[in-house]
Design a protein around this motif. Structure first.
Motif, PDB file in Angstrom:
ATOM      1  N   LEU A 133       0.679  -1.182  -0.110  1.00  0.00           N
ATOM      2  CA  LEU A 133       0.059  -0.143  -0.161  1.00  0.00           C
ATOM      3  C   LEU A 133       0.851   1.283   0.086  1.00  0.00           C
ATOM      4  O   LEU A 133       0.274   2.209  -0.313  1.00  0.00           O
ATOM      5  CB  LEU A 133      -0.893  -0.034   1.318  1.00  0.00           C
ATOM      6  CG  LEU A 133      -1.962  -1.161   1.346  1.00  0.00           C
ATOM      7  CD1 LEU A 133      -2.635  -0.989   2.601  1.00  0.00           C
ATOM      8  CD2 LEU A 133      -2.932  -0.881   0.079  1.00  0.00           C
ATOM      9  N   LEU A 134       2.162   1.032   0.343  1.00  0.00           N
ATOM     10  CA  LEU A 134       3.093   2.200   0.220  1.00  0.00           C
ATOM     11  C   LEU A 134       3.012   2.853  -1.288  1.00  0.00           C
ATOM     12  O   LEU A 134       3.190   2.050  -2.031  1.00  0.00           O
ATOM     13  CB  LEU A 134       4.349   1.835   0.790  1.00  0.00           C
ATOM     14  CG  LEU A 134       4.602   1.655   2.177  1.00  0.00           C
ATOM     15  CD1 LEU A 134       6.012   1.022   2.631  1.00  0.00           C
ATOM     16  CD2 LEU A 134       4.499   2.957   2.949  1.00  0.00           C
ATOM     17  N   LYS A 135       3.127   4.201  -1.263  1.00  0.00           N
ATOM     18  CA  LYS A 135       3.172   4.705  -2.577  1.00  0.00           C
ATOM     19  C   LYS A 135       4.619   5.103  -3.052  1.00  0.00           C
ATOM     20  O   LYS A 135       4.931   5.731  -4.072  1.00  0.00           O
ATOM     21  CB  LYS A 135       2.577   6.085  -2.520  1.00  0.00           C
ATOM     22  CG  LYS A 135       0.950   6.118  -1.995  1.00  0.00           C
ATOM     23  CD  LYS A 135       0.263   7.255  -2.099  1.00  0.00           C
ATOM     24  CE  LYS A 135      -1.201   7.247  -1.970  1.00  0.00           C
ATOM     25  NZ  LYS A 135      -1.975   8.443  -1.795  1.00  0.00           N
ATOM     26  N   MET A 136       5.589   4.710  -2.287  1.00  0.00           N
ATOM     27  CA  MET A 136       7.207   4.744  -2.370  1.00  0.00           C
ATOM     28  C   MET A 136       7.478   3.410  -2.519  1.00  0.00           C
ATOM     29  O   MET A 136       7.198   2.513  -1.734  1.00  0.00           O
ATOM     30  CB  MET A 136       7.485   5.793  -1.638  1.00  0.00           C
ATOM     31  CG  MET A 136       7.862   5.456  -0.319  1.00  0.00           C
ATOM     32  SD  MET A 136       6.226   5.676   0.609  1.00  0.00           S
ATOM     33  CE  MET A 136       6.151   7.239   1.024  1.00  0.00           C
ATOM     34  N   PRO A 137       8.958   3.165  -3.086  1.00  0.00           N
ATOM     35  CA  PRO A 137       9.566   1.838  -3.017  1.00  0.00           C
ATOM     36  C   PRO A 137       9.864   1.507  -1.439  1.00  0.00           C
ATOM     37  O   PRO A 137      10.087   2.350  -0.587  1.00  0.00           O
ATOM     38  CB  PRO A 137      10.703   1.769  -3.860  1.00  0.00           C
ATOM     39  CG  PRO A 137      10.660   3.320  -4.561  1.00  0.00           C
ATOM     40  CD  PRO A 137       9.521   4.150  -3.863  1.00  0.00           C
ATOM     41  N   TYR A 138       9.966   0.267  -1.172  1.00  0.00           N
ATOM     42  CA  TYR A 138      10.501  -0.343   0.138  1.00  0.00           C
ATOM     43  C   TYR A 138      11.328  -1.330   0.018  1.00  0.00           C
ATOM     44  O   TYR A 138      11.387  -2.225  -1.213  1.00  0.00           O
ATOM     45  CB  TYR A 138       9.267  -0.492   1.009  1.00  0.00           C
ATOM     46  CG  TYR A 138       8.470  -1.785   0.590  1.00  0.00           C
ATOM     47  CD1 TYR A 138       8.772  -3.011   0.784  1.00  0.00           C
ATOM     48  CD2 TYR A 138       7.236  -1.606  -0.276  1.00  0.00           C
ATOM     49  CE1 TYR A 138       7.999  -4.144   0.682  1.00  0.00           C
ATOM     50  CE2 TYR A 138       6.530  -2.978  -0.550  1.00  0.00           C
ATOM     51  CZ  TYR A 138       7.034  -4.004  -0.043  1.00  0.00           C
ATOM     52  OH  TYR A 138       6.241  -5.300  -0.394  1.00  0.00           O
ATOM     53  N   TYR A 139      12.379  -1.593   0.788  1.00  0.00           N
ATOM     54  CA  TYR A 139      13.168  -2.467   0.740  1.00  0.00           C
ATOM     55  C   TYR A 139      13.368  -3.064   2.202  1.00  0.00           C
ATOM     56  O   TYR A 139      13.268  -2.469   3.132  1.00  0.00           O
ATOM     57  CB  TYR A 139      14.806  -2.044   0.397  1.00  0.00           C
ATOM     58  CG  TYR A 139      14.499  -1.007  -0.653  1.00  0.00           C
ATOM     59  CD1 TYR A 139      15.024  -1.805  -2.052  1.00  0.00           C
ATOM     60  CD2 TYR A 139      14.396   0.208  -0.889  1.00  0.00           C
ATOM     61  CE1 TYR A 139      15.050  -1.100  -3.397  1.00  0.00           C
ATOM     62  CE2 TYR A 139      14.397   1.164  -1.915  1.00  0.00           C
ATOM     63  CZ  TYR A 139      14.635   0.439  -3.314  1.00  0.00           C
ATOM     64  OH  TYR A 139      14.440   1.148  -4.542  1.00  0.00           O
ATOM     65  N   ILE A 140      13.571  -4.624   2.182  1.00  0.00           N
ATOM     66  CA  ILE A 140      13.150  -5.232   3.593  1.00  0.00           C
ATOM     67  C   ILE A 140      14.347  -6.045   3.694  1.00  0.00           C
ATOM     68  O   ILE A 140      14.686  -6.894   2.931  1.00  0.00           O
ATOM     69  CB  ILE A 140      11.713  -5.874   3.559  1.00  0.00           C
ATOM     70  CG1 ILE A 140      11.399  -6.377   4.662  1.00  0.00           C
ATOM     71  CG2 ILE A 140      11.772  -6.785   2.367  1.00  0.00           C
ATOM     72  CD1 ILE A 140       9.956  -6.815   4.927  1.00  0.00           C
ATOM     73  N   ALA A 141      14.546  -6.168   5.041  1.00  0.00           N
ATOM     74  CA  ALA A 141      15.713  -7.404   5.561  1.00  0.00           C
ATOM     75  C   ALA A 141      14.952  -8.032   6.562  1.00  0.00           C
ATOM     76  O   ALA A 141      14.068  -7.587   7.147  1.00  0.00           O
ATOM     77  CB  ALA A 141      16.886  -6.666   6.091  1.00  0.00           C
ATOM     78  N   LEU A 142      15.599  -9.310   7.029  1.00  0.00           N
ATOM     79  CA  LEU A 142      15.127 -10.144   8.112  1.00  0.00           C
ATOM     80  C   LEU A 142      15.450  -9.735   9.348  1.00  0.00           C
ATOM     81  O   LEU A 142      16.514  -9.058   9.398  1.00  0.00           O
ATOM     82  CB  LEU A 142      15.426 -11.699   7.631  1.00  0.00           C
ATOM     83  CG  LEU A 142      15.135 -12.448   6.438  1.00  0.00           C
ATOM     84  CD1 LEU A 142      16.209 -11.976   5.405  1.00  0.00           C
ATOM     85  CD2 LEU A 142      14.684 -13.824   6.586  1.00  0.00           C
ATOM     86  N   GLY A 143      14.685 -10.211  10.381  1.00  0.00           N
ATOM     87  CA  GLY A 143      15.007 -10.047  11.713  1.00  0.00           C
ATOM     88  C   GLY A 143      15.068 -11.484  12.410  1.00  0.00           C
ATOM     89  O   GLY A 143      14.810 -12.432  11.711  1.00  0.00           O
TER      90      GLY A 143
END
Length: 624
Positions: free
Chosen positions: A87-97
């Motif tokens: 739903l974000l209108k900008m890119p997102y980058y994700i890492a694990l926890g």
């Protein structure tokens, strides 16, 4: 060429490398420690409120998300998470926890399948951003950055600097854990590896609070959790990158951002030619000089399983999905078989056949002689369980809620049991007539060895998934099954009925157990310094001895094993030790590295095989 063009070129040539262009201004956000759960709607509501406010905020170029995005690491919750983040209108980058890596029914493969990888790399307005996994993977231990990810970081920064780190192009690194002692066991490997480059900032989470730290001099920011605080408000981080600085803000829902840290983009915070401020202490090895590593192989890949041995060969699975055979005598590599995804469960070998499960959803049978595939059995989900072989039958559990018995010569599935709610990672106990194992559903199962029919189930009143007796390898003696669990209890269970005989919290043990060769004693690690020994004979808990080994805080699920009256054990920080089984007298200690040593495999009273998360396989030997 006119005079203006000439002077522009001259000025560019005279500027120091890495400073040839002013940094463009931009802003980005950080979300961390979301902890979405299938049993609690609040974290999802908190995330959606943050997403809505982020979308209403001007001039945000992207969002970094730094781990613990779910509570239990399950695929269903991660898929739900993705619908929220999309739903974000900008890119997102994700890492694990660690919640995605320690408790993962997919062996951490679902995350990559859903989000396109378990690390990220992108360049934005002159800065390189790298995000990577800091573990621990499937085993309770400190965080750990595997060798292949350290190499990937160095290769990425080399390429960014066109092969010359002295160019000094700025880099920001994102991970879940802080890169410091007590959080990541090989923090020094990471800081030494990235030090030659122009690292401006580490960004992370984990502690659910704002912290301004230094990792061997390199600035490190930990951001508050997105979960609602005591005043009921979720929150996140905002970073403002200007021509000469990075400014850090906390943003609560419905409030203006509050600045709480700032860093220069031009000032030197650390010596790029230096070393880590502290390294692990190996002085214990000087105290016991008779203990030597007969041979050690650095595989270059993370290892999460114990070695298996048959005759003159050692078999080890790794994080890259390879099952490799080494000679027992000197560690020479004989052959390697490539499965589709990582190997988590310990293999087993018998009658010239090696059996193991892979996160690629298959169970394999290989020739021990040359590694050729003899057969494979397909599962519906990743296979993370360790293997036990008895009388040509392999017993192994998987994440498809199924436990299987397989003929090792033909690959024929003899029977299946499908009544399991959680996933399986343990090594099953096989007795005269039963197969006993735990799963991540608070349950210990006992099946009929002949046909797989359920005989009993034990839950012990456990209510939280995280308390499950799932990592421990059960043992049995004198009519009782012995386990330990994350609720810090040791339990004796009637092997015929599944009823609790006794359960004690006296020693603060966690997920380790071991049985003496005469079946009269069980061993376990406490969570601070000691090994304890209990009698298997009585129907009440009776501690026989407790021995202070001095290994400090400890919670790794590596079992104890006895050979020729010597009990062997290991820790999350690279220590292997030997105690006299009947008295608990410490005989020796030896430190291999600083990462988790999985359950060691003693060959006799003075030789044992080991594997380490940091990629080592080896043979340890003591002089008689």
């Amino acid at each position: 060429m006119n005079r203006r063009q000439f002077f522009l070129i001259l000025l560019t040539c005279l500027l120091p490398l890495g400073m040839q262009a002013q940094q463009e201004t931009f802003r980005f956000a950080q979300l961390t420690d979301l902890h979405l759960s299938p049993r609690n709607a609040n974290p999802t509501e908190d995330l959606l409120r943050s997403v809505a406010q982020l979308n209403a905020t001007d001039s945000l170029d992207f969002v970094l998300i730094t781990g613990d995005v779910t509570e239990e690491g399950d695929r269903t919750t991660m898929e739900k998470l993705k619908t929220c983040l999309d739903l974000l209108k900008m890119p997102y980058y994700i890492a694990l926890g660690n919640h995605e890596t320690k408790w993962s029914d997919s062996g951490c493969t679902a995350f990559s399948e859903i989000f396109g990888g378990d690390r990220f790399k992108f360049e934005h307005k002159g800065i390189l951003f790298l995000g990577f996994n800091s573990g621990p993977l499937m085993r309770m231990a400190y965080g750990h950055v595997v060798p292949q990810d350290i190499n990937w970081m160095k290769e990425s920064m080399d390429a960014f600097n066109q092969g010359n780190p002295k160019r000094g192009k700025p880099v920001i690194l994102a991970t879940h854990y802080p890169m410091q002692e007590g959080d990541v066991d090989n923090w020094y490997d990471v800081t030494d590896a990235v030090r030659p480059y122009n690292v401006r900032l580490f960004i992370g989470g984990h502690y659910h609070s704002n912290r301004n730290l230094r990792y061997d001099g390199i600035p490190g920011i930990l951001m508050r959790s997105n979960l609602r605080d005591k005043e009921g408000k979720p929150g996140y981080g905002i970073y403002e990158v200007t021509q000469d600085s990075i400014r850090v803000y906390t943003q609560r829902i419905g409030e203006p951002p509050k600045k709480w840290a700032a860093f220069s983009l031009t000032r030197s915070y650390y010596d790029r030619n230096g070393k880590a401020e502290k390294y692990p202490d190996f002085s214990v090895n000087k105290e016991f000089p008779k203990v030597k590593e007969q041979w050690t192989v650095q595989t270059g890949a993370g290892i999460y399983c114990s070695p298996a041995v048959e005759k003159d060969k050692v078999f080890v699975g790794d994080d890259l999905g390879c099952l490799t055979a080494y000679t027992l005598k000197n560690g020479k590599k004989l052959w390697s078989f490539q499965s589709g995804k990582r190997i988590v469960g310990t293999p087993a070998a018998s009658e010239g056949i090696v059996v193991f499960g892979s996160a690629d959803r298959h169970i394999y049978g290989l020739s021990a002689k040359d590694g050729s595939q003899l057969w494979k059995v397909e599962a519906a989900e990743p296979v993370l369980g360790a293997v036990t072989i008895e009388n040509r039958i392999a017993y192994i559990g998987a994440s498809d809620h199924t436990f299987r018995a397989i003929d090792i010569h033909t690959g024929k599935v003899i029977w299946v049991y499908t009544g399991i709610k959680g996933y399986i990672e343990t090594k099953p106990l096989v007795t005269e007539d039963k197969v006993i194992f735990g799963a991540w559903d608070n349950t210990l199962y006992a099946l009929n060895k002949t046909d797989g029919k359920e005989l009993w189930k034990w839950t012990g009143g456990l209510t939280r998934m995280h308390f499950s007796p799932a990592a421990v390898w059960p043992v049995a003696a004198n009519g009782k099954v012995f386990i330990t669990d994350p609720q810090r209890a040791m339990t004796a269970i009637d092997i015929q009925t599944g009823n609790t005989v006794w359960r004690t919290f006296q020693s603060m043990v966690r997920e380790t157990i071991g049985l003496s060769e005469d079946h009269e004693r069980v061993y376990s690690k406490t969570m601070n310094d000691s090994i304890v020994c209990y009698s298997t004979l009585e129907d009440t808990p009776r501690e026989l001895w407790a021995s202070n080994v001095g290994f400090g805080y400890e919670h790794a699920p590596s079992m104890q094993a006895e050979k020729e009256g010597i009990m062997f054990g290991s820790t999350k920080e690279g220590l292997i030790f030997a105690l006299e089984g009947k008295t608990g007298k410490v005989l020796w200690k030896h430190k291999i590295g600083n990462s988790l040593i999985s359950t060691v495999v003693p060959l006799n009273g003075h030789e044992l095989l080991f594997t380490a998360t940091s990629g080592e396989v080896g043979l340890l030997k003591t002089k008689k």
